[in-house]
Design an enzyme around this catalytic site. Structure first.
Site, mmCIF file in Angstrom:
data_model
loop_
_atom_site.group_PDB
_atom_site.id
_atom_site.type_symbol
_atom_site.label_atom_id
_atom_site.label_comp_id
_atom_site.label_asym_id
_atom_site.label_seq_id
_atom_site.Cartn_x
_atom_site.Cartn_y
_atom_site.Cartn_z
ATOM 1 N N ARG A 159 0.823 -1.203 0.000
ATOM 2 C CA ARG A 159 0.000 0.000 0.000
ATOM 3 C C ARG A 159 0.867 1.268 0.000
ATOM 4 N NH1 ARG A 159 -4.748 -0.523 1.571
ATOM 5 N NH2 ARG A 159 -4.427 -1.545 3.577
ATOM 6 N N TYR A 160 1.872 1.273 0.837
ATOM 7 C CA TYR A 160 2.765 2.432 0.931
ATOM 8 C C TYR A 160 3.957 2.189 0.003
ATOM 9 C CZ TYR A 160 0.288 3.211 5.376
ATOM 10 O OH TYR A 160 -0.647 3.413 6.348
ATOM 11 N N ARG A 201 7.137 0.129 1.822
ATOM 12 C CA ARG A 201 7.025 -0.999 2.744
ATOM 13 C C ARG A 201 5.861 -1.917 2.387
ATOM 14 N NH1 ARG A 201 5.398 3.781 4.729
ATOM 15 N NH2 ARG A 201 3.854 3.991 6.384
ATOM 16 N N CYS A 205 -3.910 -18.048 14.419
ATOM 17 C CA CYS A 205 -3.467 -17.328 15.618
ATOM 18 C C CYS A 205 -3.581 -18.264 16.809
ATOM 19 C CB CYS A 205 -4.324 -16.104 15.873
ATOM 20 S SG CYS A 205 -4.251 -14.921 14.525
ATOM 21 N N CYS A 211 -9.282 -12.909 18.293
ATOM 22 C CA CYS A 211 -9.866 -11.680 18.829
ATOM 23 C C CYS A 211 -11.154 -11.437 18.069
ATOM 24 C CB CYS A 211 -8.932 -10.501 18.595
ATOM 25 S SG CYS A 211 -7.218 -10.865 19.036
ATOM 26 N N CYS A 267 -11.244 -8.895 15.142
ATOM 27 C CA CYS A 267 -10.086 -8.955 14.235
ATOM 28 C C CYS A 267 -10.365 -8.307 12.880
ATOM 29 C CB CYS A 267 -9.670 -10.400 14.016
ATOM 30 S SG CYS A 267 -8.297 -10.531 12.843
ATOM 31 N N ARG A 294 -8.814 -8.807 10.196
ATOM 32 C CA ARG A 294 -8.710 -9.766 9.085
ATOM 33 C C ARG A 294 -9.563 -11.000 9.335
ATOM 34 N NH1 ARG A 294 -3.179 -8.252 9.415
ATOM 35 N NH2 ARG A 294 -3.074 -6.321 8.232
ATOM 36 N N ASP A 336 -11.569 -1.026 12.735
ATOM 37 C CA ASP A 336 -11.905 -1.052 11.310
ATOM 38 C C ASP A 336 -13.368 -1.467 11.138
ATOM 39 O OD1 ASP A 336 -9.361 -0.257 10.469
ATOM 40 O OD2 ASP A 336 -8.596 -2.290 10.767
ATOM 41 N N ASP A 387 -7.314 3.738 10.195
ATOM 42 C CA ASP A 387 -6.867 3.157 8.936
ATOM 43 C C ASP A 387 -8.002 3.444 7.957
ATOM 44 O OD1 ASP A 387 -5.061 1.852 7.325
ATOM 45 O OD2 ASP A 387 -4.819 0.144 8.696
ATOM 46 N N LYS A 419 -2.912 4.555 7.191
ATOM 47 C CA LYS A 419 -3.160 5.014 8.557
ATOM 48 C C LYS A 419 -3.047 6.531 8.636
ATOM 49 C CE LYS A 419 -1.262 0.745 10.431
ATOM 50 N NZ LYS A 419 -0.890 0.096 9.161
HETATM 51 C C1 LIG Z 1 -0.004 -0.785 8.982
HETATM 52 C C2 LIG Z 1 0.537 -1.114 7.701
HETATM 53 C C3 LIG Z 1 1.894 -0.907 7.406
HETATM 54 C C4 LIG Z 1 2.854 -0.330 8.426
HETATM 55 O O1 LIG Z 1 2.544 0.991 8.715
HETATM 56 P P1 LIG Z 1 3.457 1.841 9.721
HETATM 57 O O2 LIG Z 1 2.720 3.127 9.907
HETATM 58 O O3 LIG Z 1 4.782 2.004 9.036
HETATM 59 O O4 LIG Z 1 3.600 1.056 10.979
HETATM 60 C C5 LIG Z 1 2.336 -1.241 6.166
HETATM 61 N N1 LIG Z 1 1.510 -1.731 5.215
HETATM 62 C C6 LIG Z 1 0.201 -1.914 5.451
HETATM 63 C C7 LIG Z 1 -0.663 -2.436 4.368
HETATM 64 C C8 LIG Z 1 -0.328 -1.633 6.702
HETATM 65 O O5 LIG Z 1 -1.634 -1.834 6.942
HETATM 66 S S1 SF4 Z 2 -6.194 -9.330 15.859
HETATM 67 FE FE1 SF4 Z 2 -6.662 -10.991 14.392
HETATM 68 S S2 SF4 Z 2 -4.655 -11.493 13.520
HETATM 69 FE FE2 SF4 Z 2 -4.255 -10.377 15.413
HETATM 70 S S3 SF4 Z 2 -4.081 -11.959 17.009
HETATM 71 FE FE3 SF4 Z 2 -6.193 -11.260 17.008
HETATM 72 S S4 SF4 Z 2 -7.243 -12.730 15.680
HETATM 73 FE FE4 SF4 Z 2 -5.060 -12.905 15.226
#
Ligand SMILES: *Cc1c(COP(=O)(O)O)cnc(C)c1O
Ligand code: SF4
Length: 400
Positions: free
Chosen positions: A120-121, A124, A133, A137, A140, A142, A301, A338, A345
């Site tokens: 996305r960025y 990174r 996991c 949670c 979560c 995801r 989210d 986010d 973010k």
């Molecule tokens: C959170 C995230 C990151 C890392 O973001 P930082 O602000 O550098 O901690 C990188 N890629 C994605 C897709 C993310 O959701």
């Molecule tokens: S937030 Fe989602 S990915 Fe992270 S530990 Fe909890 S269940 Fe696992």
């Protein structure tokens, strides 16, 4: 009722599992094998509310139910409002859906050049290396793919992901996440870290993991040796409430720190769990005592069935305002949203600036007192006793 922190005690011991030999208790594979994963198992230990019962019955269609014995001990079984309980025991709210909610609320799938890698960025990538996991949670982000309860059939493609990173010199930062990367075997993890370390343009490697919180026993000396060997490896852990800061988590953080792993914490702002300034303050203080720097507080989210956890953003801002200036600067995390759909973010801050012009900035401090900082320096004259050079002096004013 205001939250009153018990600063002296750090939960410790085997709780409900006194009869288990300590060697089993401390063995992370024992903890995984003995996870609570069914309503029947849960009900052996506690009385569920009607809401929880309904949530548990539904859970396996959404996000699996799993709680390690270690983490289960932190639940107050007599209190339906226990902040630990709400994080891991499903509730009926999970079955309710609203129009704003999305399965993939951060648009991650659209930003994935290869399955499991989110770019996305510019500099990174997020590398999702597993969908499992230690415990799940209920909020979560995801949950669409984690635990595979929705038949999402996520298959991490290590080789494709690594090749993508190798072929993209702009990627200087790789974040391993999932699911929980520390559920991989030492051998797999070492393989991934050694491959990433061998890529010249990858400067920064970090892991996002809730394992230290759900399963501190996993932080073995052997694992720490791997981090030493391929370090620096940074780690973001995920603690939401001061009750999660146990003696065992503290010890796990110490093992990681002593292996040269800098630690940060990410919390999710959750209704009835940590949407309270006193709770957050107690949490960040405990984090510092465990050598963990609070990094982010996330606004929840917009995941399907997550509305019962949602907190008003004004409450989040109020929490940051209650921390900044009132406690150690290191203890204050950045509150972020986010951006839905995939904008990344974005920091959400209390506003301290009241007015800003070419001449001055007017701002308030943490106590609400107003101050003025002049941006122009007129009239100008030499300081008493100073002799300016004949050519005069040049002042540069930098403006945005
Ligand atoms: C959170 C995230 C990151 C890392 O973001 P930082 O602000 O550098 O901690 C990188 N890629 C994605 C897709 C993310 O959701
Ligand atoms: S937030 Fe989602 S990915 Fe992270 S530990 Fe909890 S269940 Fe696992």
């Amino acid at each position: 009722m205001p939250y009153i922190e018990d600063r002296a005690s750090w939960f410790e011991g085997q709780g409900l599992w006194q009869h288990i030999p300590a060697s089993d208790w401390l063995d992370w594979t024992w903890q995984l094998k003995n996870r609570i994963t069914t309503v029947a198992q849960l009900e052996q230990f506690m009385t569920l509310t009607a809401e929880e019962r309904a949530g548990c019955v539904f859970a396996n269609q959404k996000l699996a139910l799993a709680i390690t014995p270690y983490f289960f001990n932190l639940i107050d079984r007599n209190d339906p409002n226990c902040p630990i309980r709400k994080q891991v025991i499903p509730r009926a709210g999970e079955m309710v859906q609203s129009d704003e909610e999305m399965l993939d609320s951060l648009g991650e799938d659209e930003h994935s050049p290869v399955p499991g890698l989110v770019h996305r960025y510019p500099d990174r990538v997020l590398f999702l290396v597993t969908d499992r996991c230690a415990a799940y949670c209920r909020y979560c982000t995801r949950s669409r793919l984690v635990s595979n309860a929705q038949d999402y059939n996520f298959h991490p493609e290590y080789e494709q992901g690594l090749r993508y990173i190798e072929a993209h010199p702009e990627v200087r930062d790789v974040l391993l996440s999932g699911g929980d990367p520390l559920l991989l075997s030492d051998r797999k993890l070492e393989h991934l870290l050694s491959r990433l370390r061998a890529i010249k343009h990858v400067e920064f490697i970090r892991i996002g993991s809730r394992i230290p919180v759900f399963l501190p026993q996993r932080i073995t000396p052997e694992l720490c040796e791997i981090f030493k060997k391929y370090g620096p490896i940074w780690m973001s852990i995920h603690v939401n409430h001061p009750k999660e800061a146990t003696a065992e988590l503290k010890a796990a953080c110490e093992r990681l720190s002593f292996a040269g792993v800098p630690l940060g914490n990410q919390s999710v702002l959750l209704a009835g769990v940590n949407d309270d300034a006193d709770v957050m303050k107690a949490l960040v203080h405990r984090l510092l005592r465990m050598r963990v720097r609070p990094y982010y507080i996330y606004q929840m989210d917009l995941i399907t069935g997550g509305a019962h956890f949602k907190v008003d953003v004004r409450k989040g801002i109020e929490i940051i305002r209650a921390l900044r200036g009132h406690t150690t600067g290191y203890a204050v995390p950045q509150y972020v949203i986010d951006a839905p759909g995939g904008g990344g973010k974005v920091p959400i801050n209390p506003d301290y600036v009241e007015k800003i012009t070419d001449d001055e900035v007017i701002f308030r401090n943490y106590e609400g007192q107003s101050f003025r900082y002049p941006l122009k320096s007129t009239p100008m004259k030499a300081v008493d006793g100073a002799e300016l050079p004949a050519s005069g002096i040049e002042l540069v004013t930098v403006r945005p």
